[in-house]
Design a protein around this motif. Structure first.
Motif, PDB file in Angstrom:
ATOM      1  N   ALA A  81     104.649   2.383  12.169  1.00 12.81           N
ATOM      2  CA  ALA A  81     104.184   3.687  11.152  1.00 12.81           C
ATOM      3  C   ALA A  81     103.536   4.678  11.639  1.00 12.81           C
ATOM      4  O   ALA A  81     103.833   5.752  11.375  1.00 12.81           O
ATOM      5  CB  ALA A  81     103.566   2.752   9.809  1.00 12.81           C
ATOM      6  N   ALA A  82     102.516   4.338  12.658  1.00 12.06           N
ATOM      7  CA  ALA A  82     101.763   5.280  13.065  1.00 12.06           C
ATOM      8  C   ALA A  82     102.498   6.391  13.938  1.00 12.06           C
ATOM      9  O   ALA A  82     102.322   7.647  13.775  1.00 12.06           O
ATOM     10  CB  ALA A  82     100.674   4.720  13.980  1.00 12.06           C
ATOM     11  N   LEU A  83     103.599   6.010  14.608  1.00 14.05           N
ATOM     12  CA  LEU A  83     104.405   6.923  15.352  1.00 14.05           C
ATOM     13  C   LEU A  83     105.348   7.795  14.259  1.00 14.05           C
ATOM     14  O   LEU A  83     105.743   8.620  14.601  1.00 14.05           O
ATOM     15  CB  LEU A  83     105.335   6.156  16.228  1.00 14.05           C
ATOM     16  N   ALA A 137     104.565   6.219   1.668  1.00 12.81           N
ATOM     17  CA  ALA A 137     104.063   4.950   1.271  1.00 12.81           C
ATOM     18  C   ALA A 137     105.314   3.722   1.534  1.00 12.81           C
ATOM     19  O   ALA A 137     104.809   2.701   2.333  1.00 12.81           O
ATOM     20  CB  ALA A 137     104.032   4.823  -0.354  1.00 12.81           C
ATOM     21  N   ASP A 138     106.645   4.295   1.592  1.00 13.73           N
ATOM     22  CA  ASP A 138     107.543   3.239   2.021  1.00 13.73           C
ATOM     23  C   ASP A 138     107.313   2.840   3.588  1.00 13.73           C
ATOM     24  O   ASP A 138     107.662   1.952   4.033  1.00 13.73           O
ATOM     25  CB  ASP A 138     108.925   3.754   1.811  1.00 13.73           C
ATOM     26  N   ILE A 139     107.196   4.031   4.230  1.00 17.99           N
ATOM     27  CA  ILE A 139     107.033   3.936   5.964  1.00 17.99           C
ATOM     28  C   ILE A 139     105.775   2.926   6.140  1.00 17.99           C
ATOM     29  O   ILE A 139     106.118   2.119   6.883  1.00 17.99           O
ATOM     30  CB  ILE A 139     106.682   5.291   6.404  1.00 17.99           C
ATOM     31  N   LEU A 140     104.645   3.047   5.277  1.00 20.78           N
ATOM     32  CA  LEU A 140     103.548   1.926   5.689  1.00 20.78           C
ATOM     33  C   LEU A 140     103.913   0.806   5.227  1.00 20.78           C
ATOM     34  O   LEU A 140     103.533  -0.067   5.871  1.00 20.78           O
ATOM     35  CB  LEU A 140     102.267   2.883   5.005  1.00 20.78           C
ATOM     36  N   ARG A 141     104.344   0.560   4.122  1.00 21.34           N
ATOM     37  CA  ARG A 141     104.774  -0.864   3.536  1.00 21.34           C
ATOM     38  C   ARG A 141     105.668  -1.306   4.635  1.00 21.34           C
ATOM     39  O   ARG A 141     105.563  -2.632   4.755  1.00 21.34           O
ATOM     40  CB  ARG A 141     105.368  -0.617   2.175  1.00 21.34           C
ATOM     41  N   ALA A 142     106.628  -0.861   4.995  1.00 25.15           N
ATOM     42  CA  ALA A 142     107.631  -1.614   6.169  1.00 25.15           C
ATOM     43  C   ALA A 142     106.873  -2.048   7.186  1.00 25.15           C
ATOM     44  O   ALA A 142     107.492  -2.852   7.935  1.00 25.15           O
ATOM     45  CB  ALA A 142     108.630  -0.511   6.686  1.00 25.15           C
ATOM     46  N   ALA A 148      99.232   0.695   1.089  1.00 23.03           N
ATOM     47  CA  ALA A 148      99.956   1.632   1.518  1.00 23.03           C
ATOM     48  C   ALA A 148     100.075   2.997   0.596  1.00 23.03           C
ATOM     49  O   ALA A 148     100.028   4.264   0.939  1.00 23.03           O
ATOM     50  CB  ALA A 148     101.534   0.933   1.624  1.00 23.03           C
ATOM     51  N   ALA A 149     100.037   2.715  -0.714  1.00 21.03           N
ATOM     52  CA  ALA A 149     100.109   3.631  -1.618  1.00 21.03           C
ATOM     53  C   ALA A 149      98.837   4.762  -1.656  1.00 21.03           C
ATOM     54  O   ALA A 149      99.033   6.049  -1.502  1.00 21.03           O
ATOM     55  CB  ALA A 149     100.038   3.319  -3.022  1.00 21.03           C
TER      56      ALA A 149
END
Length: 201
Positions: A81-83, A137-142, A148-149
């Motif tokens: 997610a960070a990238l 948020a979806d990127i973080l949840r993945a 994430a939200a």
């Protein structure tokens, strides 16, 4: 709607898009839009009952394409997610170096109608920003990032803050600074996730 009528409507939206984005919504009158589209003002009002209707069509037309450009930057899987988030800020840094860049059309539109909370411009801008935030948020949840939200909201603030600062100073370095701040937020969230998992184990 007949094919010719649809084409005329699209020409009007395209003319409005160019003029609104470059000059500002309130600075541009319907006469200028009709002239740029090569139609009469009467024809414009046939397709759009009010200028507000045309403004709404202009912003609606930018909604999904804007989000889609950012989504297209990222591979479907395989990156942390960070990238992936960093790529978002890198794209902003690249985009703002275009001489035609005038900032975020949704932020600017909302600012122009800041005194009218129920105006369609404000509503469409809010919807777009919520969609962008939801995508983050979806990127973080993945990547199983904690909270994430809330983290997506913080990154959204960094993103829009970078847009505003770049618009003021014409310095793409603000995108890089915001990217570093976002990376720090994600690292901290990762640490909380790791500590929580360690305690649970």
């Amino acid at each position: 709607m007949p094919k010719d009528s649809t084409k005329t409507r699209q020409k009007l939206i395209a003319a409005a898009d160019a003029l609104f984005y470059n000059q500002g919504i309130r600075a541009v009158g319907v006469d200028a839009i009709a002239l740029a589209a090569g139609v009469t003002k009467r024809t414009l009002y046939y397709h759009f009952k009010t200028k507000d209707d045309l403004i709404a069509a202009y912003l609606d037309g930018r909604d999904q394409p804007t989000l889609g450009r950012y989504q297209a930057l990222l591979p479907k899987a395989g990156e942390p997610a960070a990238l992936r988030v960093r790529r978002v800020f890198e794209h902003l840094a690249k985009s703002c170096q275009d001489r035609q860049w005038r900032g975020c059309s949704f932020l600017r539109a909302a600012a122009e109608f800041a005194n009218l909370p129920g105006h369609p411009t404000r509503l469409i801008a809010a919807r777009h920003k919520k969609s962008f935030e939801g995508w983050l948020a979806d990127i973080l949840r993945a990547d199983a990032i904690a909270d994430a939200a809330e983290l997506a909201r913080q990154i959204m603030i960094l993103f829009d803050g970078a847009v505003a600062q770049i618009l003021i100073h014409r310095d793409p370095g603000y995108a890089a600074s915001a990217a570093e701040a976002a990376a720090l937020l994600i690292r901290n969230a990762d640490r909380r996730k790791w500590k929580s998992g360690a305690r649970a184990g």
